[in-house]
Scaffold this active site. Structure first.
Site, mmCIF file in Angstrom:
data_model
loop_
_atom_site.group_PDB
_atom_site.id
_atom_site.type_symbol
_atom_site.label_atom_id
_atom_site.label_comp_id
_atom_site.label_asym_id
_atom_site.label_seq_id
_atom_site.Cartn_x
_atom_site.Cartn_y
_atom_site.Cartn_z
ATOM 1 N N ASP A 265 -11.687 -1.438 78.988
ATOM 2 C CA ASP A 265 -12.492 -0.319 79.493
ATOM 3 C C ASP A 265 -13.920 -0.346 78.960
ATOM 4 O OD1 ASP A 265 -13.116 2.005 80.854
ATOM 5 O OD2 ASP A 265 -12.310 3.333 79.317
ATOM 6 N N GLU A 295 -12.376 -6.240 81.857
ATOM 7 C CA GLU A 295 -13.434 -5.236 81.741
ATOM 8 C C GLU A 295 -14.231 -5.415 80.452
ATOM 9 O OE1 GLU A 295 -13.519 -0.595 82.584
ATOM 10 O OE2 GLU A 295 -12.159 -1.618 83.979
ATOM 11 N N ASP A 408 -5.060 -6.923 84.651
ATOM 12 C CA ASP A 408 -5.021 -5.610 85.288
ATOM 13 C C ASP A 408 -4.938 -5.851 86.789
ATOM 14 O OD1 ASP A 408 -5.379 -3.108 86.298
ATOM 15 O OD2 ASP A 408 -7.373 -2.774 85.438
#
Length: 512
Positions: A265, A295, A408
């Site tokens: 994130d 990310e 992901d």
């Protein structure tokens, strides 16, 4: 105290400036800043990584008063420059970074006593790190042939120009103070000096800037600090490799291999520094053989290299994008990357790509994949097309290789019907293979994880690990990581839980 000891403790001068910098940048308490600087011997980069493990709620950095910081700087200056000491002698002064408040706040006139205390602390740190095989002379001796040999032996080490080495070595072995003051902040902007230091030593700007602060703005001293640190780091890595039983040239019995996949994130700026420090700490604590990150953002690259680069070979995806993926493979004699390939999904509207990394793993061939598939519920068509491409690539790898994907996927279970069943013929979902445990099912859970501050509640199994069937690589366990909230920012390390998988790797069978 002999000259070698003085040379070593000089690495931790300008403590007040370092404390103030940590308080400002990391948002920690003054006490915690002093504590981590003590444990790391004044290494700001290592101190940043250590902060999450020692932070308390006593005096938070954002609430610490400027008066308290100035008091620490004044105490530090008082200890390093007693009455009558000139600036030319300051290079022989040291800062006591002791965690003992009585020592920190006392007015100490005997500088030799302070030097002895700091030297003792540094030696204790070396002993804790099993560094007893490295003496002061090893750290002090920075010679041109040492660095050139290191560069030839390991092409991933920072590149240093021969002409720059000659200039730096000259400064490290007896240049006078007037020579060493060339390149202070009064003669050039700090950014220019940091860029010049980074170019000469091969480190990133973050580490160069930290060294310049510790050197009081003197370029020559900053370069010496970095080169001494690089020498120490290389010796530490070699010492660790000698002790690592996993470095044996032949695997004679089954070995547990750990793989961590985690969307960290990086796009959320709230608490980013604290959260990323927690991710690094988790990796250091677990020490997985393979780490697959999604990310990742540009601000992470330098810190990944400076904090994990000695332990892991790190490969990045398309760093030109605002975010990308990364693969880390543990450095060991029989565990190394041999090839890397980055492929873009041509119809992605979000810059998504797939990384493929081929490795030698204790006598076996291992091919790793990671990706961050298309987000948002409406992008199901592109997302499932990307998954089909991943499965196709996995199936196309040589049959002698162990093949694994972790990432992901942004998948909902109902979307799997869009993928041709034939593509799953030789691939299994790790979570399903291990019994579909509800405790490890949901990796994105806004009921528990409030990082997004979303006004909805949802549980989804976005993050998945797929493995091609192999008798040499047997699934053993799966757990979630990153589920401890960080007091410093009242957030979890990421809005995703990480997936930590354990496999049993069979010994390499020799051909008769």
């Amino acid at each position: 105290m002999d000259e070698d000891d003085i040379e070593e403790v000089n690495l931790v001068r300008s403590a007040g400036d370092a404390v103030a910098w940590l308080v400002d940048v990391a948002g920690c308490s003054v006490d915690d800043a002093v504590r981590v600087l003590t444990r790391t011997g004044g290494d700001i980069s290592e101190a940043l990584d250590l902060l999450p493990s020692v932070q308390n709620t006593s005096i938070k950095g954002k609430d610490a008063t400027n008066q308290e910081i100035r008091r620490l700087i004044a105490v530090a200056d008082e200890k390093t420059e007693p009455t009558g000491q000139t600036s030319s002698n300051r290079s022989h002064g040291v800062i006591d970074l002791s965690d003992d408040d009585e020592i920190l706040n006392a007015k100490v006139e005997d500088t030799e006593k302070i030097k002895g205390e700091v030297t003792r602390d540094i030696r204790n740190i070396k002993d804790e790190d099993n560094m007893s095989d490295i003496n002061d002379e090893d750290i002090r001796n920075i010679r041109e042939e040492d660095f050139m040999r290191d560069i030839k032996e390991d092409r991933t080490e920072p590149k240093i120009c021969v002409s720059d080495i000659a200039n730096v070595v000259g400064g490290a072995n007896g240049s006078n103070e007037s020579d060493r003051s060339v390149g202070t902040a009064t003669e050039a902007t700090q950014e220019e000096i940091v860029a010049r230091i980074a170019e000469k030593t091969g480190v990133d700007a973050f580490r160069a800037g930290a060294a310049l602060r510790m050197a009081g703005g003197k370029e020559g001293d900053a370069i010496d600090i970095i080169l001494a640190s690089l020498t120490r780091d290389r010796k530490r890595r070699r010492s660790a490799e000698k002790r690592d039983v996993s470095n044996s040239t032949q695997l004679t019995e089954p070995l547990e291999v750990m793989v961590l996949s985690w969307n960290i994130d990086g796009l959320c700026e709230r608490g980013l520094s604290e959260r990323f420090s927690a991710v690094i700490s988790e990796i250091k604590k677990i020490q997985p053989h393979v780490v697959l990150l999604q990310e990742v953002v540009s601000g992470h690259v330098a810190r990944l290299k400076s904090t994990l680069g000695l332990s892991y070979d790190i490969r990045f995806g398309d760093t030109k994008g605002s975010y990308f993926n990364a693969v880390l493979v543990k450095r060991a004699q029989d565990c190394k990357i041999v090839d890397t390939c980055v492929a873009h999904f041509p119809l992605s509207r979000m810059g998504r790509h797939l990384i493929r990394v081929s490795c030698d793993l204790f006598g076996h061939k291992l091919t790793l994949f990671t990706s961050h598939l298309e987000s948002m519920k409406d992008e199901v068509g592109e997302r499932t097309a990307q998954l089909s491409k991943v499965l196709e690539e996995m199936d196309g790898v040589d049959r002698n290789h162990i093949v694994l994907f972790g990432g992901d996927t942004n998948l909902r279970d109902s979307e799997l019907g869009r993928v041709n069943k034939s593509k799953w013929e030789h691939v299994y979902d790790l979570w399903e293979r291990l019994g579909k445990d509800n405790n490890t099912r949901y990796t994105w859970d806004t009921f528990v994880n409030k990082n997004l501050m979303a006004n909805f509640r949802s549980k989804l199994r976005f993050d998945r690990i797929y493995v091609r069937e192999s008798e040499k690589f047997i699934a053993k366990s799966l757990k979630l990581v990153g589920k401890e909230i960080l007091i410093s920012c009242d957030m979890y390390p990421s809005d995703h839980w990480g997936l930590l998988a354990t496999f049993t790797l069979a010994p390499k069978q020799e051909n008769p």
